[in-house]
Design a protein around this motif. Structure first.
Motif, PDB file in Angstrom:
ATOM      1  N   ALA A  84       0.833  -1.206   0.000  1.00  0.00           N
ATOM      2  CA  ALA A  84       0.000   0.000   0.000  1.00  0.00           C
ATOM      3  C   ALA A  84       0.864   1.250   0.000  1.00  0.00           C
ATOM      4  N   ALA A  85       1.957   1.218   0.742  1.00  0.00           N
ATOM      5  CA  ALA A  85       2.864   2.365   0.806  1.00  0.00           C
ATOM      6  C   ALA A  85       3.504   2.625  -0.558  1.00  0.00           C
ATOM      7  N   GLU A  86       3.948   1.582  -1.225  1.00  0.00           N
ATOM      8  CA  GLU A  86       4.589   1.738  -2.537  1.00  0.00           C
ATOM      9  C   GLU A  86       3.593   2.234  -3.583  1.00  0.00           C
ATOM     10  N   ARG A  87       2.366   1.700  -3.576  1.00  0.00           N
ATOM     11  CA  ARG A  87       1.328   2.164  -4.514  1.00  0.00           C
ATOM     12  C   ARG A  87       1.003   3.639  -4.273  1.00  0.00           C
ATOM     13  N   THR A  88       0.888   4.009  -3.006  1.00  0.00           N
ATOM     14  CA  THR A  88       0.569   5.392  -2.665  1.00  0.00           C
ATOM     15  C   THR A  88       1.713   6.320  -3.039  1.00  0.00           C
ATOM     16  N   ALA A  89       2.949   5.877  -2.864  1.00  0.00           N
ATOM     17  CA  ALA A  89       4.109   6.676  -3.269  1.00  0.00           C
ATOM     18  C   ALA A  89       4.095   6.921  -4.776  1.00  0.00           C
ATOM     19  N   ALA A  90       3.782   5.900  -5.550  1.00  0.00           N
ATOM     20  CA  ALA A  90       3.728   6.069  -7.012  1.00  0.00           C
ATOM     21  C   ALA A  90       2.628   7.061  -7.394  1.00  0.00           C
ATOM     22  N   GLU A  91       1.490   6.979  -6.739  1.00  0.00           N
ATOM     23  CA  GLU A  91       0.391   7.911  -7.019  1.00  0.00           C
ATOM     24  C   GLU A  91       0.755   9.324  -6.571  1.00  0.00           C
ATOM     25  N   ALA A  92       1.421   9.469  -5.438  1.00  0.00           N
ATOM     26  CA  ALA A  92       1.849  10.785  -4.956  1.00  0.00           C
ATOM     27  C   ALA A  92       2.849  11.402  -5.935  1.00  0.00           C
ATOM     28  N   ARG A  93       3.758  10.588  -6.449  1.00  0.00           N
ATOM     29  CA  ARG A  93       4.731  11.070  -7.448  1.00  0.00           C
ATOM     30  C   ARG A  93       3.993  11.624  -8.667  1.00  0.00           C
ATOM     31  N   ARG A  94       2.996  10.881  -9.127  1.00  0.00           N
ATOM     32  CA  ARG A  94       2.234  11.307 -10.302  1.00  0.00           C
ATOM     33  C   ARG A  94       1.473  12.603 -10.013  1.00  0.00           C
ATOM     34  N   LEU A  95       0.755  12.645  -8.892  1.00  0.00           N
ATOM     35  CA  LEU A  95      -0.050  13.815  -8.553  1.00  0.00           C
ATOM     36  C   LEU A  95       0.800  15.065  -8.330  1.00  0.00           C
ATOM     37  N   ALA A  96       1.995  14.893  -7.775  1.00  0.00           N
ATOM     38  CA  ALA A  96       2.874  16.023  -7.492  1.00  0.00           C
ATOM     39  C   ALA A  96       3.745  16.409  -8.689  1.00  0.00           C
ATOM     40  N   GLY A  97       3.636  15.652  -9.777  1.00  0.00           N
ATOM     41  CA  GLY A  97       4.395  15.975 -10.977  1.00  0.00           C
ATOM     42  C   GLY A  97       5.887  15.777 -10.837  1.00  0.00           C
ATOM     43  N   ILE A  98       6.301  14.765 -10.076  1.00  0.00           N
ATOM     44  CA  ILE A  98       7.729  14.505  -9.879  1.00  0.00           C
ATOM     45  C   ILE A  98       8.182  13.469 -10.903  1.00  0.00           C
ATOM     46  N   PRO A  99       9.098  13.834 -11.803  1.00  0.00           N
ATOM     47  CA  PRO A  99       9.587  12.863 -12.784  1.00  0.00           C
ATOM     48  C   PRO A  99      10.317  11.705 -12.114  1.00  0.00           C
ATOM     49  N   GLU A 100      10.195  10.527 -12.693  1.00  0.00           N
ATOM     50  CA  GLU A 100      10.833   9.344 -12.110  1.00  0.00           C
ATOM     51  C   GLU A 100      12.354   9.401 -12.172  1.00  0.00           C
TER      52      GLU A 100
END
Length: 155
Positions: free
Chosen positions: A21-37
């Motif tokens: 759940a933490a990893e999925r939420t981190a990926a979604e937070a990255r997307r929502l915050a516009g942080i490039p991988e």
């Protein structure tokens, strides 16, 4: 200009999600915050054995006492929470005698002007491209399975 950090922490000080759940939420937070991988560091998933502070650093302007209304020196708080403090690895108990009136108060209950927080889990977003909205926070909380709050920091 220095780094800008957004901490996402659960509202329950001791709650921790599953690693998935933490990893999925981190990926979604990255997307929502516009942080490039390809940006490093970009987002960290952190689990702690003890309650740890999410410190706003330079953003912290004032701390108030909920008992007497007095002002507490930021330096006093820093002395309890930085890496050179008696609690560098976190806290088992947040109860302290505040310097203004000597009353016992939880560090989590002090009035921080810029919010600070405490938790055993956090997502740390480094230099997000866009501010997370209230709707984003609801989405991330639902995905994680627990209500989250934001702490903004400029170290």
């Amino acid at each position: 200009m220095g780094d800008f950090i957004v901490y996402l922490i659960p509202t329950d000080l001791t709650w921790q999600p599953s690693r998935d759940a933490a990893e999925r939420t981190a990926a979604e937070a990255r997307r929502l915050a516009g942080i490039p991988e390809h940006v490093y560091p970009s987002i960290e998933v952190e689990f702690f054995a003890r309650i740890t502070v999410a410190h706003p650093f330079e953003n912290l302007e004032r701390i108030g006492c909920p008992r007497c209304g007095g002002v507490i020196a930021v330096e006093w708080f820093d002395g309890l929470t930085d890496l050179n403090s008696p609690n560098p690895d976190g806290f088992d108990d947040l109860t302290v005698a505040v310097p203004c009136c000597g009353e016992l108060v939880s560090l989590a209950d002090l009035d921080y002007d810029w919010p600070a927080g405490f938790s055993r889990f956090r997502l740390t977003l480094w230099n997000p491209e866009r501010e997370l909205t209230d709707d984003d926070l609801v989405t991330l909380s639902a995905g994680l399975g627990h209500e989250l709050r934001l702490i903004h920091a400029h170290p």
